[in-house]
Design a protein around this motif. Sequence first.
Motif, short mmCIF file in Angstrom:
data_model
loop_
_atom_site.label_atom_id
_atom_site.label_comp_id
_atom_site.label_asym_id
_atom_site.label_seq_id
_atom_site.Cartn_x
_atom_site.Cartn_y
_atom_site.Cartn_z
N TYR A 23 0.86 -1.19 0.00
CA TYR A 23 0.00 0.00 0.00
C TYR A 23 0.89 1.23 0.00
O TYR A 23 1.91 1.26 0.68
N GLU A 68 0.89 5.84 -0.59
CA GLU A 68 0.13 7.07 -0.69
C GLU A 68 0.01 7.49 -2.14
O GLU A 68 0.99 7.44 -2.88
N ASP A 69 -1.17 7.94 -2.51
CA ASP A 69 -1.37 8.47 -3.84
C ASP A 69 -0.97 9.95 -3.81
O ASP A 69 -1.81 10.83 -3.75
N ARG A 104 0.37 13.54 -4.88
CA ARG A 104 0.43 14.38 -6.08
C ARG A 104 1.85 14.92 -6.15
O ARG A 104 2.13 16.00 -5.65
N ARG A 106 7.51 4.63 -8.51
CA ARG A 106 6.18 4.04 -8.41
C ARG A 106 5.82 3.27 -9.69
O ARG A 106 5.24 2.19 -9.62
N THR A 107 6.16 3.85 -10.83
CA THR A 107 5.90 3.17 -12.10
C THR A 107 6.63 1.82 -12.13
O THR A 107 6.04 0.80 -12.49
N GLU A 147 4.96 -0.65 -9.78
CA GLU A 147 3.68 -1.17 -10.26
C GLU A 147 3.86 -2.23 -11.34
O GLU A 147 3.21 -3.28 -11.30
N ALA A 178 -2.75 2.22 -4.32
CA ALA A 178 -2.54 3.62 -3.92
C ALA A 178 -3.74 4.10 -3.12
O ALA A 178 -4.88 3.82 -3.47
N LEU A 179 -3.47 4.81 -2.02
CA LEU A 179 -4.54 5.26 -1.12
C LEU A 179 -4.50 6.77 -0.94
O LEU A 179 -3.47 7.39 -1.09
N ASP A 180 -5.63 7.33 -0.57
CA ASP A 180 -5.70 8.74 -0.23
C ASP A 180 -4.88 8.99 1.04
O ASP A 180 -5.18 8.41 2.09
#
Length: 332
Positions: free
Chosen positions: A220, A222-223, A225, A248-249, A252, A264-266
């Motif tokens: 898990y 964090e998404d 920005r 991150r790419t 994934e 990814a989480l808020d």
Amino acid sequence: MSRYEQEAELKDLRAAFAEYAAMHSHVLQDVLARLDRTYQAFFRQVQAGEQPGYPRFQGAQRYHSFTYKEYGNGAHLDNGFLVLSKIGRIAVRWSRPLVGTPKTVTISREAGGWYVCFSCADVPIEPLPRTGQDTGIDVGLKEFLVTADGTFVENPRHYRKAERQLKKAQRRVSRRKKGSKRRKKAVRLLAKRHQQVRRQRHDFHHKTVFSLVRQYDTIYLEDLRVRNLVRNHHLAKSISDAGWAAFRTTLEYKAACAGKRVVALDPKYTSQDCSGMLDDGQGGKTPCAERIQKSLSVRTHICPRCGLILDRDENAARNILRLGQSLRGAVA
Ligand SMILES: [Zn+2]
């Protein structure tokens, strides 16, 4: 004017100009395909209300690669040699064996070297054994990342270390006279320095990703920005340095190859809330979840309610893991 209208003109162009005839037709068609992709992306961004730069002409100094869009038509392998139509038979130093069925062949130039890239279909995936373990990860500022079980991955800071050398190479380029041979030489050296930094970062990302994917079934994160953060000047260096988005790419796609998951989480409140546990009075545990406001300069999480003292990013990583697991439980 559409890409296909332009493609239809290629035949006449090839008849009229020797420099067009000197290239394989697929290579020319691919230039139009790239142009089309660029414009499509431009219009998509405009429609989304963003302010993209208008596509620019890429001169000989900026256009570094060309593509044969169909393996076996203009480009193929023969006994370990690469055979390119209109160019010839080229010896290749293989960085790895070719697996799957090659589909396209792209030749590129980088820092004075020539590279070939095959995109392949039907590449067998190699799933890694399940471990039954999940984790949350948080981007550190001091560290590259922190996992929920308290593993700190150091930031290698290749860029800053190499920055002095880069600056020196850059200065050398600007001092030298435009169009001179000496300047060209300095430009080549600068490109080499950049390549070195890029490769070091790439290597670091892949090693880090591999150890995470091997160890955990679900990761898990964090998404974030990232773009917004980079605009904040204080953090800009650390974050672009760490190349978090690129990481991150990599994470994934490697996870997908290995049959693992990345979610990814808020990130709301994950760095503020307490990840500690309290006795619920019936022999069980209940989350503390005390919200403790702290600015970015506060590196340690200290909870007056449950007494937890923990590195700020490790606390966040634990929250991310718990949030991810609870969401998953809700879905299942
Ligand atoms: Zn607490």
